[in-house]
Design a protein around this motif. Structure first.
Motif, PDB file in Angstrom:
ATOM      1  N   ASP C  39       0.801  -1.219   0.000  1.00 17.72           N
ATOM      2  CA  ASP C  39       0.000   0.000   0.000  1.00 17.72           C
ATOM      3  C   ASP C  39       0.836   1.272   0.000  1.00 17.72           C
ATOM      4  O   ASP C  39       0.311   2.350  -0.124  1.00 17.72           O
ATOM      5  CB  ASP C  39      -0.954   0.003   1.201  1.00 17.72           C
ATOM      6  N   HIS C  40       2.127   1.161   0.144  1.00 22.07           N
ATOM      7  CA  HIS C  40       2.971   2.349   0.249  1.00 22.07           C
ATOM      8  C   HIS C  40       3.939   2.363  -0.929  1.00 22.07           C
ATOM      9  O   HIS C  40       4.827   1.517  -1.012  1.00 22.07           O
ATOM     10  CB  HIS C  40       3.713   2.304   1.594  1.00 22.07           C
ATOM     11  N   LEU C  41       3.695   3.290  -1.842  1.00 22.12           N
ATOM     12  CA  LEU C  41       4.643   3.472  -2.945  1.00 22.12           C
ATOM     13  C   LEU C  41       5.723   4.417  -2.451  1.00 22.12           C
ATOM     14  O   LEU C  41       5.503   5.600  -2.288  1.00 22.12           O
ATOM     15  CB  LEU C  41       3.933   4.062  -4.161  1.00 22.12           C
ATOM     16  N   SER C  42       6.888   3.855  -2.194  1.00 24.83           N
ATOM     17  CA  SER C  42       7.896   4.644  -1.505  1.00 24.83           C
ATOM     18  C   SER C  42       8.638   5.573  -2.450  1.00 24.83           C
ATOM     19  O   SER C  42       9.026   6.664  -2.049  1.00 24.83           O
ATOM     20  CB  SER C  42       8.877   3.706  -0.813  1.00 24.83           C
ATOM     21  N   LEU C  43       8.826   5.138  -3.683  1.00 30.14           N
ATOM     22  CA  LEU C  43       9.724   5.921  -4.531  1.00 30.14           C
ATOM     23  C   LEU C  43       9.538   5.539  -5.984  1.00 30.14           C
ATOM     24  O   LEU C  43       9.315   4.369  -6.306  1.00 30.14           O
ATOM     25  CB  LEU C  43      11.151   5.653  -4.039  1.00 30.14           C
ATOM     26  N   ILE C  44       9.589   6.539  -6.830  1.00 31.53           N
ATOM     27  CA  ILE C  44       9.671   6.285  -8.270  1.00 31.53           C
ATOM     28  C   ILE C  44      10.902   7.009  -8.759  1.00 31.53           C
ATOM     29  O   ILE C  44      11.103   8.180  -8.432  1.00 31.53           O
ATOM     30  CB  ILE C  44       8.447   6.831  -9.032  1.00 31.53           C
ATOM     31  N   HIS C  58       9.627   1.521  -5.945  1.00 28.72           N
ATOM     32  CA  HIS C  58       9.846   0.823  -4.679  1.00 28.72           C
ATOM     33  C   HIS C  58       8.517   0.720  -3.951  1.00 28.72           C
ATOM     34  O   HIS C  58       7.880   1.729  -3.674  1.00 28.72           O
ATOM     35  CB  HIS C  58      10.855   1.577  -3.812  1.00 28.72           C
ATOM     36  N   HIS C  60       6.204  -0.942  -0.728  1.00 27.45           N
ATOM     37  CA  HIS C  60       6.387  -1.354   0.660  1.00 27.45           C
ATOM     38  C   HIS C  60       5.030  -1.735   1.227  1.00 27.45           C
ATOM     39  O   HIS C  60       4.063  -0.997   1.073  1.00 27.45           O
ATOM     40  CB  HIS C  60       6.994  -0.196   1.446  1.00 27.45           C
ATOM     41  N   TRP C  86      -1.758   4.809  -6.286  1.00 22.74           N
ATOM     42  CA  TRP C  86      -1.167   5.446  -5.113  1.00 22.74           C
ATOM     43  C   TRP C  86      -1.148   6.960  -5.343  1.00 22.74           C
ATOM     44  O   TRP C  86      -0.652   7.433  -6.363  1.00 22.74           O
ATOM     45  CB  TRP C  86       0.266   4.980  -4.901  1.00 22.74           C
ATOM     46  N   SER C  87      -1.659   7.730  -4.392  1.00 21.26           N
ATOM     47  CA  SER C  87      -1.637   9.188  -4.559  1.00 21.26           C
ATOM     48  C   SER C  87      -0.227   9.734  -4.498  1.00 21.26           C
ATOM     49  O   SER C  87       0.063  10.798  -5.026  1.00 21.26           O
ATOM     50  CB  SER C  87      -2.456   9.853  -3.453  1.00 21.26           C
ATOM     51  N   SER C  88       0.671   9.029  -3.817  1.00 18.04           N
ATOM     52  CA  SER C  88       2.031   9.564  -3.688  1.00 18.04           C
ATOM     53  C   SER C  88       2.725   9.599  -5.038  1.00 18.04           C
ATOM     54  O   SER C  88       3.733  10.282  -5.191  1.00 18.04           O
ATOM     55  CB  SER C  88       2.836   8.735  -2.697  1.00 18.04           C
ATOM     56  N   GLU C  92       5.722  12.300  -7.302  1.00 21.25           N
ATOM     57  CA  GLU C  92       6.912  11.556  -7.719  1.00 21.25           C
ATOM     58  C   GLU C  92       7.009  11.523  -9.248  1.00 21.25           C
ATOM     59  O   GLU C  92       8.080  11.690  -9.826  1.00 21.25           O
ATOM     60  CB  GLU C  92       6.844  10.129  -7.176  1.00 21.25           C
TER      61      GLU C  92
END
Lengths: 367, 346, 154
Positions: C39-44, C58, C60, C86-88, C92
């Motif tokens: 559920d956590h898109l840490s990085l593109i 990435h 997580h 993912w909104s994040s 990114e």
């Protein structure tokens, strides 16, 4: 048909912590929509890192989160040392933990002071900075510099910590907890402060994870996630500490989590100061004359817990003396992106408080 | 005996109409000088006090202990270029800071200061209705602030002015009602209950002791009137830059700044006159002005402490507070003091 | 290093599981990952490999504390956007578009985030000309435009 006041907060505005610009649409006092505009401090550190030797890149990381530069340095070295296949000696890991935690305290104190200023509290700012100054004195003693320390280096640290410095840190640890509780009481003992923060800017667990929020902000929303526990680096697995979590998700929860983190940092420091082993303070493979000849290979992504959140450094090497690609996962960059969600339909005063509770440092957001 | 009659005697060699004019002129000049000097002293005191509270030293470069720092600052402000916003509404923009300063200085003329040795009563103008006059003058200053906010054609200034208005109307009524209670109690003993002088002179006990609710409501209202922390929503620097005075620079800004400190001083005078016995005290025939000064100084220090230790209240919470708590409290105070007057005859 | 189209995991130097996924199957694969609890898109991030661009994600899973890396490659700099998952990814992807010039198909607001709108080129590309110094000016309407100075550069 409804008309909104369009207002431009920043980039020169007292409460934007540097150079954030917010395009806000107001309905009277209510913020209907904000759009953060960033990039006013952009230096493209990632490109600069591609053009410099592995050892020299450290200075760019110092200047990312300039209120907690030790955390940035150790975050970079986590990745760079793996790329260069250099293992720092045991003592260095302990020194880095000590410096990291001191830096975390310094960073959270800046945050607490600035948060008070955002809410109109003038005085605690100076109390926080007086305490932070004691940390900076330790840094001055250890490397000659207060903010951009450049203390750590590949395979070790610049200078060993002498018994004098250990005494200095111990004296700080003696006096700090008492002062911390005093500062804590100034904030929490004030009804107006509580009324300005309780139930303001509530971020649910789902929103926090969806937006990639990490660090104290995520832990204030009820997720027990700390890279120091989730994927221990340095010697955090040998230290006994707790990760504060709050389930409220509002400004007050973020405040309390950060203060509890400072107490835990003191706890860690007290253990680390006692346990620090003897030994060399740098790996001879990385002595200064060899530094620019170090060649790296492969790619590595290192996660560390900075004072703002999960700080990641991704290095791709091609066998040369300079990295092929460096990417920085900046925690505040993501923590800031959630503000447009939190500040919707809040009052201007609350928007400023929410912005303050994020802990923005623009060296890191803009890189 | 008053300052006016002393001056009249001093200028009697000029003949009647001229001596009268000279006495008024010099009295006004004295007033202006004294008010400006006490403002300068107050700002110095504030900066030193703030520095001590915040573990700093404060001004210490210009003159001994930095005493001349404020004079230097005034000169700096006067020398500074005033920047004018392009779309301003010119006339209101220019008169707004002047209105603030005039409102302030006029209010100083109405306050009875008590007597001081040879000079006698230092009161500048003693009318029979000085309570009404004082509060009428006090409401000139907010007009200046609102004018400034609207005429600078700046969104921050406009929002600041809107907040200032919302704040003003929510504390003004409780303030007037708590003053009403005093007038009611005073009217039992004096035939001129609208004159501050006779209210203070004829009191048996300081009204602050008789009306503990009244003094709290009035103090809060006076803090809000001067608009410093926790009630500085109008010029909240972390939200609206400086609110209605955003577009002002140089001495025009200095006037607003002086208005802020002047309101604190004025508020302290008024609170000590109404509630703390004013110039009453031992030897008040000679030392009345000193007693008033001491009481006002203590109140000023209390105001500074409040200022330095409180965060800002949100505007909607303050408006709520004004209408839902201050107003009923003031009403209760009115009823209690009415009953007290009927029962004891105080 | 080329992409395996099978989506078979292998391990990188940092010990994390790497999935090499074909660009056309990326969105489908990511949907599957999201359903698996990542559920956590840490990085593109993007890596310019000169003849193609590698895009790295990435992921997580916060509950289980599992960390995986998903890689895809693109020759023309276009990959599907994962903002719907993912909104994040919103910021990114804007960052990677700005600095690396990767176009994310389906991103609703794909514009530069750090650099001014009128900036020419994408600085993290290996073929970006550092000798060409750019200045961003503003014209009378408030629109910005770039001018160039053939200076020493870097």
């Amino acid at each position: 048909m409804q008309d909104f006041i369009e207002i431009n907060f920043g980039p020169q505005h007292p409460s934007t912590h540097g150079v954030l610009r917010l395009k806000a649409k107001l309905d009277g006092e209510i913020v209907k929509e904000i759009e953060p505009v960033i990039g006013y401090l952009h230096r493209n550190a990632e490109k600069l890192c591609e053009m410099t030797f592995y050892a020299d890149n450290l200075v760019y990381f110092d200047r990312m989160d300039y209120v907690a530069s030790m955390l940035m340095e150790s975050g970079y070295l986590e990745a760079a040392e793996k790329i260069l296949n250099i293992v720092p000696p045991e003592r260095v890991l302990w020194i880095r933990v000590i410096m990291n935690e001191l830096s975390r305290i310094a960073s959270h104190l800046v945050w607490a002071g600035a948060f008070g200023l955002d809410l109109g509290m003038l005085t605690p700012f100076f109390y926080c900075f007086a305490e932070r100054d004691k940390v900076l004195e330790v840094f001055t003693e250890i490397c000659g510099s207060r903010q951009e320390t450049n203390y750590m280096s590949i395979g070790g640290v610049y200078q060993d910590i002498t018994p004098g410095i250990v005494d200095h840190i111990e004296a700080f640890l003696e006096s700090f907890p008492k002062r911390l509780e005093e500062i804590y009481k100034i904030f929490v003992g004030n009804d107006v402060f509580i009324s300005r923060n309780k139930g303001i800017g509530v971020m649910s667990r789902e929103v926090a994870i969806d937006y990639g929020v990490t660090g104290p902000m995520l832990r204030a929303s009820g997720v027990n996630y700390d890279v120091r526990k989730a994927e221990p680096y340095l010697v955090y697995d040998k230290l006994n500490f707790e990760v504060p979590v709050s389930y409220k998700g509002d400004n007050l929860a973020r405040f309390l989590v950060r203060f509890e983190e400072m107490r835990q940092s003191v706890h860690i420091l007290k253990q680390a100061i006692r346990k620090i082993p003897d030994g060399p303070f740098f790996n001879p493979k990385a002595k200064k004359s060899m530094m620019i000849r170090l060649r790296g290979d492969g790619e590595y992504y290192a996660r560390t817990e900075s004072s703002k959140g999960e700080f990641g450094v991704y290095i791709v090497a091609d066998g040369g003396v300079k990295p092929y690609r460096v990417h920085v996962r900046s925690p505040t960059f993501k923590n800031l992106s959630v503000v447009q969600e939190l500040a919707k339909d809040q009052m201007i005063a609350d928007m400023v408080a929410i912005l303050g509770s994020v802990d923005l440092v623009f060296g890191e957001v803009d890189r | 005996m008053s300052l006016y009659s002393t001056l009249l005697g001093f200028f009697s060699f000029l003949g009647y109409p001229l001596s009268n004019a000279a006495a008024y002129l010099f009295e006004s000049i004295f007033l202006l000088l004294a008010a400006s000097l006490s403002l300068v002293f107050m700002i110095y005191l504030f900066r030193k006090y703030m520095a001590r509270v915040q573990l700093r030293i404060g001004p210490n470069r210009v003159g001994k202990f930095g005493l001349l720092q404020l004079i230097a600052d005034v000169f700096k402000l006067v020398q500074k270029e005033s920047l004018f916003p392009k779309n301003r509404d010119d006339l209101p923009y220019r008169i707004a800071p002047v209105m603030v300063i005039i409102g302030l200085m006029l209010a100083f003329a109405v306050i009875p200061y008590g007597s001081f040795f040879y000079f006698g009563s230092l009161t500048v103008s003693d009318t029979g209705v000085s309570v009404i006059l004082l509060f009428a003058i006090l409401s000139i200053m907010p007009i200046g602030e609102v004018l400034a906010g609207i005429s600078s054609r700046n969104k921050y200034a406009l929002l600041g002015a809107l907040r200032a208005v919302a704040k003003d109307i929510s504390f003004e009524i409780p303030m007037m009602i708590s003053v009403l209670a005093i007038i009611m109690m005073a009217s039992a003993r004096t035939s001129a209950p609208l004159s501050i002088d006779s209210i203070v002179v004829t009191e048996v006990l300081p009204y602050g002791i008789l009306q503990p609710i009244g003094i709290s409501v009035f103090l809060v209202a006076m803090i809000a009137r001067a608009s410093y922390s926790p009630f500085d929503m109008g010029e909240s620097d972390s939200e609206l830059i400086t609110g209605f005075s955003t577009e002002y620079s140089g001495m025009r800004f200095g006037m607003f700044y002086a208005g802020l400190f002047g309101s604190i001083l004025l508020g302290s005078f008024v609170v000590s006159l109404f509630y703390l016995g004013g110039f009453n005290g031992p030897f008040s025939g000679d030392l009345g002005a000193v007693w008033l000064g001491i009481k006002a100084l203590i109140l000023v220090i209390i105001s500074f402490t409040v200022w330095l230790s409180m965060p800002r209240i949100r505007i909607d919470k303050f408006v709520n507070f004004g209408w839902k708590y201050l107003l009923p409290l003031a009403m209760i105070n009115l009823v209690i003091s009415g009953a007290l007057t009927l029962m004891t005859g105080w | 290093m080329t992409a395996d189209d099978s989506g078979q995991p292998n391990r990188g130097k940092d010990g994390r599981t790497i999935f090499n996924v074909d660009r056309d199957k990326l969105l489908e694969f990511m949907k599957g990952m999201k359903e698996k609890g990542y559920d956590h898109l840490s990085l593109i991030t993007g890596v310019d490999r000169k003849d193609f661009i590698e895009v790295v994600y990435h992921l997580h899973a916060v509950e289980r504390n599992e960390y995986v890396v998903v890689k895809t490659t693109t020759n023309n700099g276009v990959v599907p956007s994962v903002t719907s998952l993912w909104s994040s990814a919103k910021w990114e992807e804007r960052e990677q578009y700005d600095l690396m010039g990767i176009k994310f198909e389906g991103h609703e607001n794909l514009k530069r985030i750090f650099l001014p709108e009128s900036w020419v080129g994408h600085p993290l590309r290996k073929d970006y000309d550092l000798g060409n110094v750019q200045y961003i000016n503003m014209d009378s309407d408030g629109e910005d435009y770039a001018t160039f100075d053939e200076g020493d550069g870097w």
